[in-house]
Design an enzyme around this catalytic site. Structure first.
Site, short mmCIF file in Angstrom:
data_model
loop_
_atom_site.label_atom_id
_atom_site.label_comp_id
_atom_site.label_asym_id
_atom_site.label_seq_id
_atom_site.Cartn_x
_atom_site.Cartn_y
_atom_site.Cartn_z
CD GLU B 78 21.23 29.43 -4.49
OE1 GLU B 78 21.47 30.16 -3.49
OE2 GLU B 78 20.20 29.53 -5.18
CG PHE B 101 19.48 30.37 -13.90
CD1 PHE B 101 19.43 30.79 -15.22
CD2 PHE B 101 18.28 30.16 -13.23
CE1 PHE B 101 18.21 31.00 -15.86
CE2 PHE B 101 17.06 30.37 -13.85
CZ PHE B 101 17.02 30.80 -15.18
CG HIS B 147 19.16 34.73 -14.30
ND1 HIS B 147 19.19 35.89 -13.59
CD2 HIS B 147 18.42 33.87 -13.56
CE1 HIS B 147 18.48 35.76 -12.47
NE2 HIS B 147 18.01 34.53 -12.43
C1 LIG Z 1 20.74 32.90 -5.69
C2 LIG Z 1 19.54 32.60 -6.48
N1 LIG Z 1 18.95 31.39 -6.34
C3 LIG Z 1 17.86 31.08 -7.06
C4 LIG Z 1 17.33 31.98 -7.94
C5 LIG Z 1 16.14 31.62 -8.78
N2 LIG Z 1 14.97 32.31 -8.27
C6 LIG Z 1 14.63 33.52 -8.71
S1 LIG Z 1 13.38 34.17 -7.85
C7 LIG Z 1 13.26 32.80 -6.87
C8 LIG Z 1 12.25 32.77 -5.79
C9 LIG Z 1 12.50 33.85 -4.82
O1 LIG Z 1 11.57 33.77 -3.79
P1 LIG Z 1 11.32 34.99 -2.83
O2 LIG Z 1 12.60 35.46 -2.28
O3 LIG Z 1 10.27 34.57 -1.88
O4 LIG Z 1 10.79 36.14 -3.80
P2 LIG Z 1 9.47 36.10 -4.69
O5 LIG Z 1 9.86 35.53 -6.01
O6 LIG Z 1 8.45 35.28 -4.00
O7 LIG Z 1 9.07 37.53 -4.82
C10 LIG Z 1 14.19 31.85 -7.24
C11 LIG Z 1 14.35 30.54 -6.63
C12 LIG Z 1 17.99 33.21 -8.08
N3 LIG Z 1 17.57 34.14 -8.95
N4 LIG Z 1 19.07 33.50 -7.33
#
Ligand SMILES: Cc1ncc(C[n+]2csc(CCOP(=O)(O)OP(=O)(O)O)c2C)c(N)n1
Ligand SMILES: [Mg+2]
Lengths: 322, 346
Positions: B78, B101, B147
Site C-alpha cells: 500500500e 479496505f 476491516h
Molecule cells: C495490508 C493489507 N492489504 C490487503 C489486504 C487484503 N488481503 C487480504 S489477504 C490478501 C492476500 C494475501 O496474500 P498472501 O500473503 O499470499 O496470503 P494468502 O491469502 O495467499 O494466504 C489480501 C490482498 C489486507 N488484509 N491487508
C-alpha cells in the site's frame, strides 16, 4: 524408529492434526455457504502440511504469529477446537469472546500471538516477540507465518532486517500458496523464491516442498536449532497451494482448473498417509479411523459452539482497555 | 503514449436529461470508464483490480477495456501504491488508486499525509498532485475490527487533502468525476453497504462539484447532518418521523474537506435543532467539527436545544453481528434521537 527426522510414534498424531485442519475448514466452508456464519473466511485446505510439519518441530512453549488464513496454524499449535468453532460462530465462549471471528483467533497465553487481518501485520510483531525472548533470556523461539503476498509489504523487509541485525530467535515461514488473492507470486515479485530474499538480510534462506510434512519439519527444526543457539533468524519458503478461493467471494478468474487439479493430485494428506502406511505404524485401515475421528471432533466442536450463548449487547463497551 | 487526448465536456447534473438505474458500484465504474475514455493520462492501480475486478467488483470489466497498462494490478504494497500515485501525479499523469479496505490506508499514511498533502504548499505552489485514492469503509459486513473502520476524520484533519464521502449512486458518479478532474489529492471513501444500493443515475458524463453540501430532504423542524451510509438511514428515519408530524431536513456535506458549511448553518438557523450522525466513533470524529462550526457561528443564537451527536460506540468493530449492529447508529437510533430532541429538547 524414525523417518526423516520424525518419530514413527508421532505419525498418527500428525495425521490427526492434518485431518482436524481439513475437517474444520470444510465445516466452516459449509457453514458459510449456508449463511450460518457472517463475514468472510480464508481457508487453507491443501496447505495442511505446512503448519503440521512446522509446529511439530517446535516446543509447546514456543510462540507463533499467524495470518488471515490461520485456522491451520491455530490447530497445529494445539488449540481447542471447541473454542475455535465457537469464535467462528461469534459466541461468548469463543477464543475472542465472539469479538474477533475467523480472522482474529488468538491465544496469547498458549503462545498463539494471533491471526491477523492486515497482510504483513504480524511480521514485525514476531520480531518483538523474538526481542522479548532474548531480553528475558528464554530458550523459546517465535515462528512467524506469512504469505507470498505479505512478502511484498514494507513490514516484511523492515522486520527481517531488524531481526537479522539483532540476531533474534525468529523463524520467518512464508506459505507460498502461489497467489496473493488474485495475483500470482510469479508476477508480484522479481525473484524465483521468497527465500532468495534472505541474501538481502544476510540470513539463511531455504525453499521447501510445502506439501511434504517431513520437508517442512526438517527446515523449521534446523531454523529453531539455530535460533536457540543465538544464531538469529531464518527465512523459509514452503511451496504449497490453496484449493479454495481466496475468500468467500472469489470466482477463481485468475487461475485454471487444470492448475488446481495438478496440485490436488499432490494432496498433502494423501502424500502423508502413504508414508504412514509404508511405515506400518497404523494397523491396516486405521488411518480411515483417524480421519473419521477427526471429522467427529469437528461435529462435536460445532455442537459445542451452537450450545454456547452469544455475547450480550449490554457488554458492547466492556473490554477495550486493560 | 504519444499524444494525450483530453476532451473537456463537463455537463452539470441538470444537463444530463437521461437517467439509468444503477448501483453505487456501477456508478463508480461508470465514472472511471467515462473519465478514462476522455483522458489518457488517467490510469488505475491497486490490488486485484484487474482480472479479479476488485475486492468489491467495482473495477470489473475495466481491465478488459483498457488493458494492463492502464488498469495496473499491484503487489500487496500500500505504501508503494500511494507513493507511485504521487510520483506519477507530480509528473503529468492522473492516477486513481484503489486501497482494498480503508483500514489499509493506515499503511499509506506517510505518503499521503507527509508527502501528497504537503507537496503543493511546501514547494511554494510549484507542483500539483492530482490523484484520487478510492477506498471502501464502514462496518456491517462481519469483517471485524481491522476491516470495518470509519477513519475519515484522520484525513479531514490534514490541510492539502480533500475528503469525499458519497451517499448515493448519482453523487458517487458525479463526485468521482469531479475528484478525478481536481488537481489535488482526493481521498474518496465508498461505503461497502452502499455498493449494492440502486438508484437513478444521469447517463453520460457530469460533474457534481466538490465542497458543495446538499439538502437531501427539506424540512422545518429539525436538521439532521449525515454523510455516507447515514444519509439513506437518516432519510428513512425522516420518512417515519414525518408520520409523527416531525418535519426533518437532511443535509449531506458530501465533501468533508474543504467543508461547505453554509447550508448546514442556514438549516440550523431555520430549525433551531440539529442532530449530527456518523458511523465513526464520536471522540475526534468529524461530527465534532460540524458541531463547532455551528456553535462558533451566528447559528448558535438560533439553537433552542443543545447540538446532538449520534455516533459510533467507542469500540473497535466487533465480529458478532448483534454487537456489530449495536456499535453504529441504525435507522431506529436516528428516529429515537431526533424524536427526543424535538419532543424533550435533549
Ligand atoms: C495490508 C493489507 N492489504 C490487503 C489486504 C487484503 N488481503 C487480504 S489477504 C490478501 C492476500 C494475501 O496474500 P498472501 O500473503 O499470499 O496470503 P494468502 O491469502 O495467499 O494466504 C489480501 C490482498 C489486507 N488484509 N491487508
Ligand atoms: Mg499467498
Amino acid at each position: 524408529m524414525s523417518y526423516l527426522g520424525i518419530l514413527d510414534a508421532d505419525l498418527p498424531d500428525l495425521l490427526k492434526t492434518m485431518y482436524h485442519i481439513r475437517a474444520f475448514e470444510e465445516k466452516v466452508d459449509e457453514l458459510f455457504m449456508q449463511g450460518a456464519i457472517h463475514g468472510t473466511t480464508h481457508l487453507s485446505i491443501g496447505e495442511e502440511a505446512v503448519p503440521t510439519g512446522a509446529l511439530h518441530a517446535l516446543r509447546s512453549d514456543d510462540y507463533i504469529t499467524s495470518t488471515h488464513r490461520g485456522h491451520g496454524h491455530c490447530i497445529a499449535k494445539g488449540a481447542d477446537l471447541n473454542l475455535m468453532m465457537a469464535e467462528l460462530l461469534g459466541r461468548e465462549s469463543g477464543y475472542c469472546r465472539g469479538r474477533g471471528g475467523s480472522m482474529h483467533i488468538a491465544d496469547v497465553d498458549a503462545g498463539n500471538i494471533g491471526a491477523n487481518g492486515i497482510v504483513g501485520g504480524g511480521i514485525p510483531i514476531a520480531v518483538g516477540v523474538g526481542l522479548s525472548i532474548h531480553m528475558q533470556q528464554q530458550a523459546r523461539v517465535c515462528l512467524c507465518f506469512f504469505g507470498d503476498g505479505a512478502a511484498n509489504e514494507g513490514t516484511f523487509h523492515e522486520a527481517i532486517n531488524l531481526c537479522s541485525i539483532w540476531r533474534l530467535p525468529v523463524i520467518f515461514l512464508c506459505e507460498n500458496n502461489q497467489y496473493g488473492m488474485s495475483m500470482s507470486a510469479k508476477l508480484s515479485m522479481h525473484v524465483a523464491s521468497v527465500a532468495d530474499r534472505a541474501i538481502a538480510y544476510g540470513i539463511p534462506g531455504e525453499s521447501v516442498d510445502g506439501n511434504d510434512v517431513f520437508a517442512v519439519h526438517h527446515a523449521v527444526w534446523q531454523a529453531a536449532e539455530r535460533a536457540r543457539a543465538g544464531q538469529g533468524p531464518t527465512l523459509i519458503e514452503a511451496r504449497t497451494y490453496r484449493y479454495k478461493g481466496h475468500s468467500k467471494s472469489d470466482q477463481n478468474r485468475y487461475r485454471t482448473r487444470a492448475e488446481i487439479d495438478d496440485w490436488r493430485a499432490r494432496d498433502p494428506i494423501v502424500i502423508f498417509t502413504e508414508v504412514v502406511r509404508a511405515r506400518g505404524v497404523l494397523a491396516p485401515g486405521a488411518d480411515t479411523q483417524v480421519r473419521a475421528n477427526a471429522y467427529a471432533d469437528i461435529e462435536a466442536a460445532y455442537a459445542f459452539a451452537l450450545a454456547s450463548p452469544e455475547p450480550q449487547v449490554a457488554d458492547l463497551l466492556e473490554g477495550v482497555y486493560a | 503514449m504519444a499524444t494525450v487526448q483530453v476532451s473537456e465536456t463537463a455537463l452539470s447534473a441538470n444537463d444530463a436529461a437521461l437517467t439509468t438505474e444503477m448501483t453505487y458500484a456501477e456508478a463508480i465504474r461508470d465514472a472511471l470508464k467515462l473519465e478514462m475514455r476522455r483522458d489518457e493520462r488517467i490510469f488505475l492501480l491497486g490490488e486485484d483490480i484487474g482480472i479479479y475486478g476488485g475486492a468489491f467488483a467495482v473495477t470489473r470489466g475495466l481491465f478488459e477495456e483498457f488493458g494492463a497498462e492502464r488498469v495496473r494490478d499491484t503487489p500487496i504494497s500500500e505504501a508503494a501504491i500511494a507513493g507511485a500515485a504521487i510520483g506519477a501525479a507530480l509528473t503529468g499523469m492522473r492516477p486513481v488508486a484503489e486501497i482494498q479496505f480503508s483500514d489499509f490506508m493506515a499503511l499509506t499514511m506517510d505518503q499521503l499525509v507527509n508527502q501528497a498533502a504537503k507537496i503543493r504548499y511546501m514547494f511554494g505552489g510549484k507542483a500539483k498532485v492530482p490523484l484520487v485514492m478510492r477506498t471502501p469503509l464502514g462496518s456491517g459486513t462481519g469483517a471485524a475490527a481491522q476491516h470495518s473502520q470509519s477513519l475519515e476524520a484522520w484525513f479531514a484533519h490534514v490541510p492539502g487533502l480533500k475528503v469525499v464521502m458519497p451517499s448515493s449512486p448519482a453523487d458517487a458518479k458525479g463526485l468521482l468525476i469531479a475528484a478525478i478532474r481536481d488537481d489535488n489529492p482526493v481521498v474518496f471513501f465508498e461505503h461497502k453497504l452502499l455498493y449494492r444500493v440502486k438508484a437513478a443515475v444521469p447517463t453520460g458524463s457530469y460533474v457534481t462539484p466538490l465542497s458543495q453540501s446538499a439538502v437531501k430532504r427539506a424540512g422545518q423542524d429539525v436538521t439532521v447532518v449525515a454523510f455516507s451510509i447515514m444519509v439513506p438511514r437518516a432519510l428513512a428515519a425522516a420518512q417515519r418521523l414525518a408520520d409523527e408530524g416531525i418535519d426533518v431536513e437532511v443535509i449531506d456535506p458530501r465533501t468533508l474537506r474543504p467543508l461547505d458549511d453554509t447550508p448546514i448553518l442556514e438549516s440550523v438557523k431555520k430549525t433551531g435543532k440539529v442532530v449530527i450522525v456518523h458511523e465513526a466513533v464520536g471522540s475526534g470524529g468529524f461530527g465534532g467539527e460540524i458541531a463547532a462550526r455551528i456553535t462558533e457561528s451566528d447559528a448558535f443564537h438560533y439553537l433552542d436545544a443543545p447540538v446532538r451527536r449520534l455516533v459510533g460506540a467507542e469500540v473497535p468493530i466487533p465480529f458478532n453481528p448483534n454487537l456489530e449492529r449495536a456499535a453504529v447508529p441504525q435507522e431506529d437510533d436516528i428516529v429515537t434521537a431526533v424524536r427526543r430532541l424535538v419532543r424533550e429538547g435533549r
